[in-house]
Scaffold this motif. Sequence first.
Motif, PDB file in Angstrom:
ATOM      1  N   ASP A  30       0.903  -1.379  -0.080  1.00 35.90           N
ATOM      2  CA  ASP A  30       0.068  -0.066   0.019  1.00 35.90           C
ATOM      3  C   ASP A  30       0.879   1.220   0.057  1.00 35.90           C
ATOM      4  OD1 ASP A  30      -2.374   1.922   0.158  1.00 35.90           O
ATOM      5  OD2 ASP A  30      -2.428   1.464   2.269  1.00 35.90           O
ATOM      6  N   GLN A  32       0.506   4.110  -0.928  1.00 37.37           N
ATOM      7  CA  GLN A  32      -0.319   5.399  -0.801  1.00 37.37           C
ATOM      8  C   GLN A  32      -0.121   5.866   0.670  1.00 37.37           C
ATOM      9  OE1 GLN A  32      -1.643   2.988  -2.600  1.00 37.37           O
ATOM     10  NE2 GLN A  32      -1.608   3.812  -4.620  1.00 37.37           N
ATOM     11  N   TYR A  34       2.220   6.168   2.593  1.00 37.33           N
ATOM     12  CA  TYR A  34       3.564   6.726   2.746  1.00 37.33           C
ATOM     13  C   TYR A  34       3.417   8.217   2.272  1.00 37.33           C
ATOM     14  CZ  TYR A  34       4.754   2.674   4.222  1.00 37.33           C
ATOM     15  OH  TYR A  34       5.114   1.392   5.007  1.00 37.33           O
ATOM     16  N   GLU A  35       2.553   8.669   1.391  1.00 37.25           N
ATOM     17  CA  GLU A  35       2.290   9.998   0.710  1.00 37.25           C
ATOM     18  C   GLU A  35       2.520  11.105   1.660  1.00 37.25           C
ATOM     19  OE1 GLU A  35       0.618  10.016  -3.621  1.00 37.25           O
ATOM     20  OE2 GLU A  35      -0.847   9.061  -2.091  1.00 37.25           O
ATOM     21  N   ASN A  36       1.918  11.158   2.956  1.00 36.79           N
ATOM     22  CA  ASN A  36       1.554  12.295   3.570  1.00 36.79           C
ATOM     23  C   ASN A  36       2.558  12.299   5.076  1.00 36.79           C
ATOM     24  OD1 ASN A  36      -0.287  13.578   1.948  1.00 36.79           O
ATOM     25  ND2 ASN A  36      -1.705  11.930   2.513  1.00 36.79           N
ATOM     26  N   SER A  57       5.708  12.356  -2.608  1.00 32.19           N
ATOM     27  CA  SER A  57       4.796  12.136  -3.456  1.00 32.19           C
ATOM     28  C   SER A  57       5.271  10.470  -4.004  1.00 32.19           C
ATOM     29  CB  SER A  57       4.549  13.115  -4.449  1.00 32.19           C
ATOM     30  OG  SER A  57       5.581  13.049  -5.148  1.00 32.19           O
ATOM     31  N   LEU A  58       4.214  10.009  -4.682  1.00 33.71           N
ATOM     32  CA  LEU A  58       4.473   8.746  -5.151  1.00 33.71           C
ATOM     33  C   LEU A  58       5.171   8.886  -6.719  1.00 33.71           C
ATOM     34  CD1 LEU A  58       1.339   6.505  -4.624  1.00 33.71           C
ATOM     35  CD2 LEU A  58       3.750   6.133  -3.760  1.00 33.71           C
ATOM     36  N   SER A  61       5.119   3.372  -9.703  1.00 32.77           N
ATOM     37  CA  SER A  61       4.404   2.263  -8.940  1.00 32.77           C
ATOM     38  C   SER A  61       4.814   2.165  -7.559  1.00 32.77           C
ATOM     39  CB  SER A  61       4.541   0.899  -9.556  1.00 32.77           C
ATOM     40  OG  SER A  61       5.455   0.377  -9.828  1.00 32.77           O
ATOM     41  N   ASN A  62       5.990   1.947  -7.193  1.00 35.67           N
ATOM     42  CA  ASN A  62       6.451   1.549  -5.986  1.00 35.67           C
ATOM     43  C   ASN A  62       7.687   2.477  -5.608  1.00 35.67           C
ATOM     44  OD1 ASN A  62       8.363   0.396  -7.470  1.00 35.67           O
ATOM     45  ND2 ASN A  62       8.570  -1.471  -5.862  1.00 35.67           N
ATOM     46  N   LEU A  64       8.858   6.205  -3.983  1.00 36.05           N
ATOM     47  CA  LEU A  64       8.526   7.381  -3.352  1.00 36.05           C
ATOM     48  C   LEU A  64       9.224   8.396  -3.581  1.00 36.05           C
ATOM     49  CD1 LEU A  64       6.000   8.203  -1.421  1.00 36.05           C
ATOM     50  CD2 LEU A  64       7.827   7.680   0.289  1.00 36.05           C
TER      51      LEU A  64
END
Length: 174
Positions: A30, A32, A34-36, A57-58, A61-62, A64
């Motif tokens: 998952d 997403q 880790y985005e914030n 931000s992403l 695909s995997n 960051l």
Amino acid sequence: MKKENCFYVGTIVSKFSFKGEVLVKLDSDDPQMYENMESIFVEMGKNLVPFFIENCSLHKSNLLRIKFEDVISEADAEALLKHNLYLPLEVLPQLSGNKFYFHEVIGFTMEDVNYGKIGTIIGINDTTPQAIFEIENEEKEILIPAIDEFLIKIDRKSKKIIVKTPEGLIDLYL
């Protein structure tokens, strides 16, 4: 922060820009989640050092893309390459039912519906194509694939996992 109180997030694999941004290869189903982030721990030698995040931000695909505070140049980013990233265990969302984190079930007892008590889970090997429970049974090690088809129930209160393994699998080890 101690490493045993944290979980592995990923590794810094490359620089992204001349402004000090880096790309992190995530170890996650998952990405997403880790985005914030506001901060993260970077493993430097035997220590986990907190780094504050300006932007995250992403990327594809995997991966960051992270811009750390006080990492302002390509040379600063270069110094962070191949370092592992960690977060405290308490930031992981709580799982329920038959979903679990590998670290969560270490020390649980494993029972088979036909065989009975197998032993205590001492580790989970996830370096193989399929994760494998490592179970200690009176100084013998039993390996059972950690697949959904075998899992009957995870009882967090009793610290027990109930499985139904194919006939003869456990006998191979005993």
